[in-house]
Design an enzyme around this catalytic site. Structure first.
Site, PDB file in Angstrom:
ATOM      1  N   ASP A 161       0.998  -1.138   0.161  1.00 12.13           N
ATOM      2  CA  ASP A 161      -0.167   0.165   0.109  1.00 12.13           C
ATOM      3  C   ASP A 161       0.891   1.254  -0.218  1.00 12.13           C
ATOM      4  OD1 ASP A 161      -2.600   1.637   0.043  1.00 12.13           O
ATOM      5  OD2 ASP A 161      -2.948   0.685   1.760  1.00 12.13           O
TER       6      ASP A 161
HETATM    7  C1  NOJ Z   1      -3.583   3.954  -0.021  1.00 11.17           C
HETATM    8  C2  NOJ Z   1      -5.091   3.240   0.354  1.00 11.17           C
HETATM    9  O1  NOJ Z   1      -5.339   2.297   1.372  1.00 11.17           O
HETATM   10  C3  NOJ Z   1      -5.510   2.133  -0.673  1.00 11.17           C
HETATM   11  O2  NOJ Z   1      -6.206   1.627  -1.013  1.00 11.17           O
HETATM   12  C4  NOJ Z   1      -5.200   2.970  -2.241  1.00 11.17           C
HETATM   13  O3  NOJ Z   1      -4.934   1.875  -3.055  1.00 11.17           O
HETATM   14  C5  NOJ Z   1      -3.338   3.862  -2.091  1.00 11.17           C
HETATM   15  N1  NOJ Z   1      -3.763   4.247  -1.165  1.00 11.17           N
HETATM   16  C6  NOJ Z   1      -2.879   4.070  -3.464  1.00 11.17           C
HETATM   17  O4  NOJ Z   1      -3.885   4.847  -3.974  1.00 11.17           O
END
Ligand code: NOJ
Length: 757
Positions: free
Chosen positions: A282
């Site tokens: 993530d």
């Molecule tokens: C953080 C989030 O937790 C995740 O769900 C998302 O895909 C990413 N950012 C990218 O934007």
């Protein structure tokens, strides 16, 4: 002690997937043979040049130069065929090996045609509709150059304080698994090289929906048994459906952050489940392992790649430290080659190695994005997501000629219709409720007044307004707003009050410790109820709310979540009865925050709470609240009524390799045609690990004309009765099972059968 039967099919399936994962693709192997260590590491780097939503404090710099240098495997936050073509041209023409990029994005509930938030959509219990929504999102997003989606989010969530409950499918592993499969199939289609399909990412692996105290990014601590039986099934269902990539979660698991957890990413995901795609972190979650207490950037990056993480999102820990770790013998080049192979294989699966410009067709956006057909599907999806929580005095459906006082801060509001995580949607295109009512009931006499602010608290508003003006505090005083609404209300046939949460009151980093409707709006609701006029509360939220007070008022309540771009039209379709609501809750709604975490699949305990709900000393209950939720999982009303009769099993017993039919007759006993979600729950009465009190095992959504009856059958086999035992083997155990078939999880068992050896 009963005998245990381990699934032989599981072992066979595993074998096949492992074989599949080992097949080599000649184009990929040829590329790999030409790559330097630096170029391999470059493929593991995912950057965002900005333009999307930054969900962390770091944003990538010098992206173009890095692509040219072969230091980037993919980007996100870039869209439009032209921009994507430019990005691919830089990669293809200016980097030494000309490897095209993965182009990622968060398309959580529709691309430009935003449909309801996922928690809302899950309430439709309509797998075909959910799949169609994902197909539509894939068609729109790929028309805009995107080939890789960071969805579905399948985290089981039983804590409505957690804002990201909005992004998932609720509390149940069985329903969550069906939805995970439908979404992966919708996004990816049959063939990923077709230009209207995109690679899906199941997230957030794992257990992200169970943070302590419902606070986002907080620690998770859970037994393996609970993980396997309750939290992991939807991720596994996505893997079984062929999902191309997996995103790790921010939390730790057994004391090790997910992005560096070898047990999770290698032993479980690859070796046990046979996953053959790639794993992406993530947003900066590798770097965040430093704050978790796992060491410096070099140490955490080495830990992550050695654990089985393939791609590093935004943090550049891989890019800046892996070479050194190879030189120092902390990471093997083979480990890096394995990860690079998986990224290149993904590019191959998408058809990018053959045609880097597959998703850069300038003629597509106009044909495929925000079409009338797509908006129609979004409208349909929204109507199916609404849940009628309370009926009062036959107010609903409304007459199309009624004199309506439309009030509330969300009644004429474009900024809050799309819901959280809709950065690709444009709030300006959304249909407010006022406009929708005028479209659907042009002859109605509608007067509008705001009546209240979403919240009167300016510091709260500031926190919620990060992506735009979601909570706008009017210049008029709260008293003046209220008076205006009450004056209208007194002169109307019916009051429709659109109230609830602003979109960014749920979602990422939007946890709440108080999940009631904000005070400013409570005041309005109470005053409206006192007028004696019929009242319909149209309730918007990204989470289950504590609406104990509102449920006790003489009002109707229609839960509409955040309905998406067609919000107003869809709400009006349901208010005026063009569509009879059929949604069912996919989370238990608590009576108060003290009951959280709450879900229907609770174990009975050794001292079950009294059936009567009356407090009893030395039983598992509360001094100040019943155990039961305010509204149970699976609950939802209709303008009509349904009766369940003749619930039975086709036989008293079932053989290990046979099947049994459990059935019920469902009759529409009310005055309207309608749809009902018929639900099957079972209870394994005795087994080697304590069973849940009940478990959803099947559901069917059926349409019944007024007065019509249908027999609904569920075929159950031993496979459906399996669970993970204390050795984490997936088994069934012979013995007695109780079941019931009903329109909600809150019903009594009314049948039983025996599973034989
Ligand atoms: C953080 C989030 O937790 C995740 O769900 C998302 O895909 C990413 N950012 C990218 O934007």
């Amino acid at each position: 002690m009963r005998k245990i039967y381990v699934s032989i099919t599981l072992i066979l399936c595993l074998g096949v997937s492992v074989l599949k994962a080992q097949e080599r693709i000649p184009e990929v192997e040829e590329l790999l043979s030409k790559m330097t260590l630096e170029e391999k590491i470059g493929q593991l780097n995912l950057l965002t040049p900005g333009g999307g939503v930054a969900t962390g404090s770091v944003v990538s710099e010098d992206v173009e130069a890095k692509i040219k240098a072969g230091n980037v495997g993919g980007v996100f936050g870039v869209s439009s065929p032209e921009k994507v073509r430019q990005a691919q041209e830089i990669a293809v023409k200016s980097s030494r090996l000309g490897i095209p990029l993965l182009i990622g994005s968060d398309i959580i509930h529709g691309y430009k045609t935003t449909y309801p938030i996922p928690l809302g959509l899950s309430s439709s219990w309509d797998m075909e509709l959910i799949k169609q929504g994902a197909q539509m999102a894939a068609k729109e997003a790929t028309a805009d150059g995107i080939n890789w989606n960071f969805s579905p989010m399948v985290d089981i969530a039983r804590d409505p304080r957690w804002g990201r409950i909005a992004e998932g499918a609720g509390e149940d592993p069985y329903l969550g698994s069906q939805i995970a499969k439908a979404m992966v199939e919708g996004y990816q289609g049959e063939d990923l090289t077709l230009p209207a399909t995109m690679m899906a990412t199941v997230k957030h692996m794992a257990l992200y929906g169970a943070p302590e105290a419902g606070r986002d990014y907080n620690s998770v601590d859970m037994s393996r048994l609970k993980m396997f039986n309750e939290y992991l099934p939807p991720y596994k269902a996505a893997v079984d459906a062929g999902v191309g990539s997996v995103m790790t979660s921010f939390n730790d698991i057994d004391g090790i952050p997910a992005s560096g957890n070898k047990w999770l990413l290698t032993d479980l995901l690859r070796e046990r489940w046979g996953f053959g795609g790639f794993v992406v972190s993530d947003y900066t979650s590798v770097n965040e392992m430093i704050a978790h207490g796992m060491g410096d950037l070099q140490a955490v990056s080495a830990m992550a790649i050695n654990a089985g993480l393939d791609m590093d999102m935004v943090g550049e820990g891989f890019l800046t430290t892996l070479k050194k770790s190879v030189e120092e013998g902390k990471v093997s080049e083979e480990q890096i080659t394995k990860a690079t192979r998986r990224i290149l294989e993904a590019k191959h699966k998408l058809g990018l190695l053959k045609d880097p410009y597959l998703y850069s067709d300038e003629s597509r956006p106009e044909k495929d994005i925000l079409t009338a057909e797509n908006r129609q599907l979004a409208r349909k999806a929204a109507t199916r997501s609404f849940v009628l929580l309370k009926k009062h005095d036959n107010t609903l459906p409304l007459a199309k000629s009624a004199k309506i006082a439309l009030v509330g801060p969300l009644a004429n509001n474009k900024n809050n219709m799309l819901g959280t995580w809709a950065p690709t949607g444009n709030p300006e295109l959304s249909v407010p409720i006022l406009e929708g009512i005028k479209n659907v009931a042009p002859k109605a006499n509608i007067q509008y007044a705001k009546g209240a602010n979403i919240s009167n608290d300016t510091s709260f508003a500031k926190k919620v307004n990060v992506f735009g003006p979601r909570v706008q505090i009017a210049d008029e005083s709260p008293e003046a707003l209220l008076k205006e609404a009450l004056d209208l209300a007194k002169n109307s046939d019916v009051i429709v009050a659109v109230v609830g949460e602003a979109t960014e009151m749920s979602g990422e980093a939007a946890s709440r410790t108080d999940i009631t409707i904000p005070d400013s709006q409570k005041k309005l609701i109470n005053e409206l109820a006192k007028t004696g006029k019929p009242v319909v509360l149209v309730l918007m939220s990204g989470r289950p709310l504590d609406i104990s007070e509102e449920m006790s008022l003489p009002v109707n309540i229609l839960q509409v979540w955040h309905p998406g771009v067609e919000a107003g039209n869809a709400v009006a379709d349901v208010l005026f009865g063009d569509y009879n609501p059929s949604g069912k809750l996919t989370n238990s709604w608590p009576r108060n925050v003290g009951q959280i975490p709450i879900h229907y699949r609770m174990k009975t305990t050794g001292r079950p709470g009294p059936e009567s709900g009356e407090f009893q000393k030395f039983k598992s209950n509360y001094l100040d609240s019943p155990n039961s939720p305010l509204l149970p999982f699976g609950y939802g009303l209709s303008y009509t009524t349904f009766e369940y009769t003749d619930v039975k099993a086709s036989s008293g017993s079932l053989n290990a390799n046979g099947s049994i039919e459990l059935s019920a007759t469902v009759t529409n006993t009310g005055d309207y045609d309608g749809e009902e979600v018929v639900q099957l729950y079972i209870h394994d009465k005795v087994r080697s690990v304590t069973p849940p009190g009940k478990e959803l095992k099947g559901f069917q959504k059926i349409a019944l004309k007024k007065g019509e009856s249908k027999k609904v059958n569920f075929k159950v086999t031993a496979e459906d009765l399996k669970f993970y035992n204390s050795q984490l083997e997936y088994v069934f155990e012979p013995g007695e099972f109780e079941f019931f078939i009903a329109g909600s999880s809150d019903a009594d068992f009314n049948g039983s059968f025996n599973l034989k050896k």
